[in-house]
Design a protein around this motif. Structure first.
Motif, PDB file in Angstrom:
ATOM      1  N   TYR A 260       0.814  -1.222   0.000  1.00  0.00           N
ATOM      2  CA  TYR A 260       0.000   0.000   0.000  1.00  0.00           C
ATOM      3  C   TYR A 260       0.849   1.275   0.000  1.00  0.00           C
ATOM      4  O   TYR A 260       0.586   2.203  -0.762  1.00  0.00           O
ATOM      5  CB  TYR A 260      -0.948   0.011   1.216  1.00  0.00           C
ATOM      6  N   PHE A 261       1.869   1.329   0.853  1.00  0.00           N
ATOM      7  CA  PHE A 261       2.589   2.596   1.050  1.00  0.00           C
ATOM      8  C   PHE A 261       3.800   2.776   0.123  1.00  0.00           C
ATOM      9  O   PHE A 261       4.243   3.893  -0.101  1.00  0.00           O
ATOM     10  CB  PHE A 261       3.075   2.726   2.505  1.00  0.00           C
ATOM     11  N   LEU A 262       4.393   1.658  -0.352  1.00  0.00           N
ATOM     12  CA  LEU A 262       5.607   1.777  -1.166  1.00  0.00           C
ATOM     13  C   LEU A 262       5.319   1.280  -2.581  1.00  0.00           C
ATOM     14  O   LEU A 262       4.396   0.498  -2.781  1.00  0.00           O
ATOM     15  CB  LEU A 262       6.737   0.932  -0.554  1.00  0.00           C
ATOM     16  N   THR A 263       6.126   1.704  -3.515  1.00  0.00           N
ATOM     17  CA  THR A 263       5.953   1.145  -4.855  1.00  0.00           C
ATOM     18  C   THR A 263       6.791  -0.133  -4.947  1.00  0.00           C
ATOM     19  O   THR A 263       7.780  -0.285  -4.242  1.00  0.00           O
ATOM     20  CB  THR A 263       6.420   2.135  -5.939  1.00  0.00           C
ATOM     21  N   GLY A 264       6.352  -1.049  -5.799  1.00  0.00           N
ATOM     22  CA  GLY A 264       7.175  -2.246  -6.029  1.00  0.00           C
ATOM     23  C   GLY A 264       6.716  -3.489  -5.294  1.00  0.00           C
ATOM     24  O   GLY A 264       7.512  -4.405  -5.106  1.00  0.00           O
ATOM     25  N   GLY A 265       5.468  -3.516  -4.840  1.00  0.00           N
ATOM     26  CA  GLY A 265       4.922  -4.749  -4.272  1.00  0.00           C
ATOM     27  C   GLY A 265       5.199  -4.963  -2.797  1.00  0.00           C
ATOM     28  O   GLY A 265       5.485  -4.006  -2.067  1.00  0.00           O
ATOM     29  N   GLY A 266       5.108  -6.236  -2.380  1.00  0.00           N
ATOM     30  CA  GLY A 266       5.177  -6.599  -0.960  1.00  0.00           C
ATOM     31  C   GLY A 266       6.579  -6.489  -0.366  1.00  0.00           C
ATOM     32  O   GLY A 266       7.457  -5.809  -0.908  1.00  0.00           O
ATOM     33  N   VAL A 267       6.781  -7.214   0.713  1.00  0.00           N
ATOM     34  CA  VAL A 267       8.007  -7.055   1.506  1.00  0.00           C
ATOM     35  C   VAL A 267       9.192  -7.843   0.916  1.00  0.00           C
ATOM     36  O   VAL A 267      10.341  -7.643   1.297  1.00  0.00           O
ATOM     37  CB  VAL A 267       7.698  -7.462   2.982  1.00  0.00           C
ATOM     38  N   LYS A 268       8.910  -8.698  -0.054  1.00  0.00           N
ATOM     39  CA  LYS A 268       9.957  -9.545  -0.658  1.00  0.00           C
ATOM     40  C   LYS A 268      11.135  -8.707  -1.162  1.00  0.00           C
ATOM     41  O   LYS A 268      10.931  -7.740  -1.909  1.00  0.00           O
ATOM     42  CB  LYS A 268       9.342 -10.340  -1.810  1.00  0.00           C
ATOM     43  N   GLY A 269      12.334  -9.087  -0.750  1.00  0.00           N
ATOM     44  CA  GLY A 269      13.547  -8.417  -1.224  1.00  0.00           C
ATOM     45  C   GLY A 269      13.836  -7.085  -0.547  1.00  0.00           C
ATOM     46  O   GLY A 269      14.876  -6.472  -0.788  1.00  0.00           O
ATOM     47  N   ARG A 270      12.966  -6.613   0.308  1.00  0.00           N
ATOM     48  CA  ARG A 270      13.184  -5.297   0.935  1.00  0.00           C
ATOM     49  C   ARG A 270      14.055  -5.431   2.185  1.00  0.00           C
ATOM     50  O   ARG A 270      14.022  -6.456   2.873  1.00  0.00           O
ATOM     51  CB  ARG A 270      11.843  -4.666   1.332  1.00  0.00           C
ATOM     52  N   THR A 271      14.762  -4.334   2.505  1.00  0.00           N
ATOM     53  CA  THR A 271      15.633  -4.358   3.677  1.00  0.00           C
ATOM     54  C   THR A 271      14.841  -4.001   4.937  1.00  0.00           C
ATOM     55  O   THR A 271      14.038  -3.072   4.953  1.00  0.00           O
ATOM     56  CB  THR A 271      16.804  -3.374   3.508  1.00  0.00           C
ATOM     57  N   VAL A 272      15.108  -4.766   5.996  1.00  0.00           N
ATOM     58  CA  VAL A 272      14.349  -4.628   7.253  1.00  0.00           C
ATOM     59  C   VAL A 272      15.315  -4.603   8.434  1.00  0.00           C
ATOM     60  O   VAL A 272      16.272  -5.384   8.471  1.00  0.00           O
ATOM     61  CB  VAL A 272      13.383  -5.835   7.443  1.00  0.00           C
ATOM     62  N   ALA A 273      15.057  -3.709   9.407  1.00  0.00           N
ATOM     63  CA  ALA A 273      15.794  -3.726  10.685  1.00  0.00           C
ATOM     64  C   ALA A 273      14.774  -3.946  11.795  1.00  0.00           C
ATOM     65  O   ALA A 273      13.705  -3.320  11.802  1.00  0.00           O
ATOM     66  CB  ALA A 273      16.529  -2.409  10.884  1.00  0.00           C
ATOM     67  N   ILE A 274      15.113  -4.839  12.718  1.00  0.00           N
ATOM     68  CA  ILE A 274      14.167  -5.190  13.786  1.00  0.00           C
ATOM     69  C   ILE A 274      14.817  -4.953  15.144  1.00  0.00           C
ATOM     70  O   ILE A 274      15.886  -5.507  15.436  1.00  0.00           O
ATOM     71  CB  ILE A 274      13.728  -6.671  13.666  1.00  0.00           C
ATOM     72  N   GLN A 275      14.177  -4.131  15.982  1.00  0.00           N
ATOM     73  CA  GLN A 275      14.684  -3.905  17.343  1.00  0.00           C
ATOM     74  C   GLN A 275      13.923  -4.803  18.304  1.00  0.00           C
ATOM     75  O   GLN A 275      12.698  -4.750  18.366  1.00  0.00           O
ATOM     76  CB  GLN A 275      14.471  -2.446  17.751  1.00  0.00           C
ATOM     77  N   GLY A 276      14.649  -5.629  19.072  1.00  0.00           N
ATOM     78  CA  GLY A 276      14.000  -6.558  19.992  1.00  0.00           C
ATOM     79  C   GLY A 276      13.955  -7.937  19.358  1.00  0.00           C
ATOM     80  O   GLY A 276      13.546  -8.083  18.200  1.00  0.00           O
ATOM     81  N   PHE A 277      14.428  -8.951  20.101  1.00  0.00           N
ATOM     82  CA  PHE A 277      14.452 -10.306  19.548  1.00  0.00           C
ATOM     83  C   PHE A 277      13.872 -11.295  20.562  1.00  0.00           C
ATOM     84  O   PHE A 277      14.402 -12.365  20.804  1.00  0.00           O
ATOM     85  CB  PHE A 277      15.888 -10.685  19.151  1.00  0.00           C
TER      86      PHE A 277
ATOM     87  N   GLU B  88      14.504   0.045   4.317  1.00  0.00           N
ATOM     88  CA  GLU B  88      13.161   0.455   3.894  1.00  0.00           C
ATOM     89  C   GLU B  88      12.151   0.337   5.038  1.00  0.00           C
ATOM     90  O   GLU B  88      11.247   1.137   5.166  1.00  0.00           O
ATOM     91  CB  GLU B  88      12.716  -0.403   2.702  1.00  0.00           C
ATOM     92  N   ILE B  89      12.359  -0.690   5.864  1.00  0.00           N
ATOM     93  CA  ILE B  89      11.376  -0.941   6.929  1.00  0.00           C
ATOM     94  C   ILE B  89      12.064  -1.066   8.289  1.00  0.00           C
ATOM     95  O   ILE B  89      13.024  -1.820   8.441  1.00  0.00           O
ATOM     96  CB  ILE B  89      10.610  -2.250   6.633  1.00  0.00           C
ATOM     97  N   LEU B  90      11.534  -0.330   9.271  1.00  0.00           N
ATOM     98  CA  LEU B  90      12.042  -0.414  10.640  1.00  0.00           C
ATOM     99  C   LEU B  90      10.931  -0.985  11.514  1.00  0.00           C
ATOM    100  O   LEU B  90       9.805  -0.485  11.497  1.00  0.00           O
ATOM    101  CB  LEU B  90      12.449   0.990  11.115  1.00  0.00           C
ATOM    102  N   ILE B  91      11.272  -2.030  12.278  1.00  0.00           N
ATOM    103  CA  ILE B  91      10.253  -2.662  13.129  1.00  0.00           C
ATOM    104  C   ILE B  91      10.691  -2.615  14.593  1.00  0.00           C
ATOM    105  O   ILE B  91      11.489  -3.455  15.031  1.00  0.00           O
ATOM    106  CB  ILE B  91       9.991  -4.129  12.690  1.00  0.00           C
ATOM    107  N   PRO B  92      10.206  -1.648  15.385  1.00  0.00           N
ATOM    108  CA  PRO B  92      10.499  -1.676  16.819  1.00  0.00           C
ATOM    109  C   PRO B  92       9.654  -2.765  17.484  1.00  0.00           C
ATOM    110  O   PRO B  92       8.424  -2.697  17.453  1.00  0.00           O
ATOM    111  CB  PRO B  92      10.101  -0.269  17.300  1.00  0.00           C
ATOM    112  N   ALA B  93      10.325  -3.776  18.060  1.00  0.00           N
ATOM    113  CA  ALA B  93       9.608  -4.916  18.656  1.00  0.00           C
ATOM    114  C   ALA B  93      10.133  -5.208  20.059  1.00  0.00           C
ATOM    115  O   ALA B  93      10.121  -6.351  20.512  1.00  0.00           O
ATOM    116  CB  ALA B  93       9.762  -6.150  17.757  1.00  0.00           C
ATOM    117  N   ALA B  94      10.619  -4.143  20.748  1.00  0.00           N
ATOM    118  CA  ALA B  94      11.168  -4.353  22.105  1.00  0.00           C
ATOM    119  C   ALA B  94      10.157  -3.859  23.137  1.00  0.00           C
ATOM    120  O   ALA B  94       9.147  -4.513  23.382  1.00  0.00           O
ATOM    121  CB  ALA B  94      12.510  -3.655  22.237  1.00  0.00           C
TER     122      ALA B  94
END
Ligand code: NAD
Length: 421
Positions: A206-223, A293-299
């Motif tokens: 919805y928000f980015l051009t080029g389809g879903g999350v496949k191939g996109r760079t992601v950083a995740i805080q909290g494991f 491209e995507i930041l996920i705060p999960a802590a």
């Protein structure tokens, strides 16, 4: 709890609520109803420690609103637990359940304790005594607790057993997040992370051009539970390139992509990421500022504030933790053109599968894993689409759109029921 900006977490949440309530012209009476908690319970209770001494602990159970069904929400054990935090999280649960369309209101509980300082026996005695203290207000059809930070299926089994011993029958529906052998649902452990991955994929489309999350760079805080399953599912099932992960021990960065299965297995064996050699060690602050491209705060709460929001370079922030972005930071991110997917949609997978567990327990008929995953995917995608529709209709941001949708559902239920007597 101070939010670092002189106010409380609940005051922060009310600001976001009011933004939506203003846009939808919610009348004053309904505002008062929806901003108030139905019940706020504080208990101080003694626990016998292994060395024979006695310690008194403080615990809470807050029930925000039950217009749409029984109260529902987790119980956390943490040294920083306080009334303001539990009040805020129970408020968020009402909106989370409304968005997901599951027939629950909002609740949350917690005990102010660092569980790592307790022996197994002390943890069990604390858990059983706390549950006994709140039991008069808990019930299969009144309020159904679940795990949250630092609580797990083992503790849910103690809660269920404590309650069952006192009522003289096995009460499977009294808590969710139980072990599978005791009426837990398949897919409950991974549910929140799976929900985050589904939402991340929809949000990219919805928000980015080029389809879903496949191939996109992601950083995740909290494991922990949420961050590790999010990374695993995004990396192995959705083909995302998770380049950074972190926990309380530090952050790990690999521009070629972290081997998320290896990281997941490492944490299963070692409890945390300390010593993980699948990436270069960076600080948590550096992780938040990575060019991904995507930041996920999960802590935990308030990891993105007015102090560091300006440094965020991601295009999309997916809130997997509760309250990870303060209202001030929210404004900074929006001004920078960064889209934010709100917590009470993103991390609702856990309560959705909790609902499936409750239904399975009531019927004593249990589903297989594929059915759970299919039903979860349907709820998450529908919730995402419903919020986008509201957001577009009101020409607002996604969090405000989500609030408007949730508030209208709870306000409608309240109107239909009427004010008693
Ligand atoms: P958890 O305790 O399993 O994991 C928390 C993780 O955050 C751990 O890896 C910890 O090391 C890390 N962490 C703590 N402080 C940090 C810091 N300063 N920097 C980097 N990492 C840090 O908890 P969880 O169950 O994964 O929950 C995480 C968040 O998601 C919480 O806000 C919780 O309320 C929310 N949430 C959880 C669920 C669920 O089903 N578990 C559901 C909905 C929402």
């Amino acid at each position: 709890m101070e939010n670092g900006n002189g106010g409380s977490l609940f005051a922060d949440a009310l600001k976001q609520f009011d933004r939506a309530a203003d846009l939808m012209n919610l009348d004053d009476g309904m505002r008062q109803v929806l901003k108030s908690h139905k019940r706020e319970i504080t208990v101080n209770f003694p626990v016998k420690m292994d060395d024979g001494s006695i310690r008194v602990f403080t615990g809470y159970r807050f029930q925000h609103n039950i217009a749409r069904g029984p109260a529902k929400g987790g119980i956390r054990y943490h040294q920083n637990v306080n009334a303001d935090e539990i009040k805020t999280l129970s408020f968020l649960m009402t909106w989370k359940c409304a968005i997901a369309g599951i027939p629950y209101g909002g609740a949350k509980g917690g005990v102010k304790v660092n569980p790592n300082e307790l022996s197994e026996g002390e943890l069990e005695r604390l858990s059983r005594r706390f549950f006994s203290e709140i039991a008069p207000f808990i019930g299969t059809e009144t309020d159904i607790p679940a795990p949250d930070v630092n609580t797990n299926s083992k503790i849910m089994a103690w809660y269920m057993d404590t309650y069952s011993m006192n009522v003289g029958r096995s009460e499977l529906g009294i808590v969710t997040g139980k072990p599978v052998e005791l009426g837990g649902s398949l897919g409950r452990n991974e549910a929140t992370g799976r929900g985050v991955a589904i939402v991340a994929d929809e949000a990219c489309k919805y928000f980015l051009t080029g389809g879903g999350v496949k191939g996109r760079t992601v950083a995740i805080q909290g494991f922990g539970n949420v961050g590790s399953y999010t990374a695993l599912i995004l990396g192995t099932e959705y083909g995302a390139k998770v380049v950074a992960i972190s926990d309380i021990t530090g952050a790990y960065y690999n521009p070629e992509g972290i081997n998320v299965k290896e990281a997941f297995d490492y944490v299963t064996t070692h409890k945390d990421l300390k010593g993980f050699n699948g990436g270069k060690i960076i600080s948590n602050d550096e992780l938040l500022a990575l060019n991904v491209e995507i930041l996920i705060p999960a802590a935990l709460e308030r990891s993105i504030t007015d102090k560091n929001a300006d440094k965020v370079r991601a295009k999309l922030v997916i809130e997997a933790a509760n309250n990870p972005v303060t209202p001030e930071a929210d404004e900074i991110l929006r001004k920078k053109g960064i889209s934010i997917v709100p917590d009470f949609l993103t991390n609702s997978g856990g309560v959705v599968v909790s609902y499936f567990e409750w239904v399975q327990g009531l019927y004593s008929y249990f589903w297989d894993l594929e059915d759970v995953r299919k039903a979860l995917t349907k709820v998450m995608k529908n919730s995402f689409a419903d919020i986008i529709k509201t957001m577009e209709q009101y020409k607002t941001d996604m969090r405000t759109g989500a609030y408007i949708l949730a508030i209208s559902k709870v306000a409608n239920a309240t109107k239909l029921r009427g004010i008693y007597p």
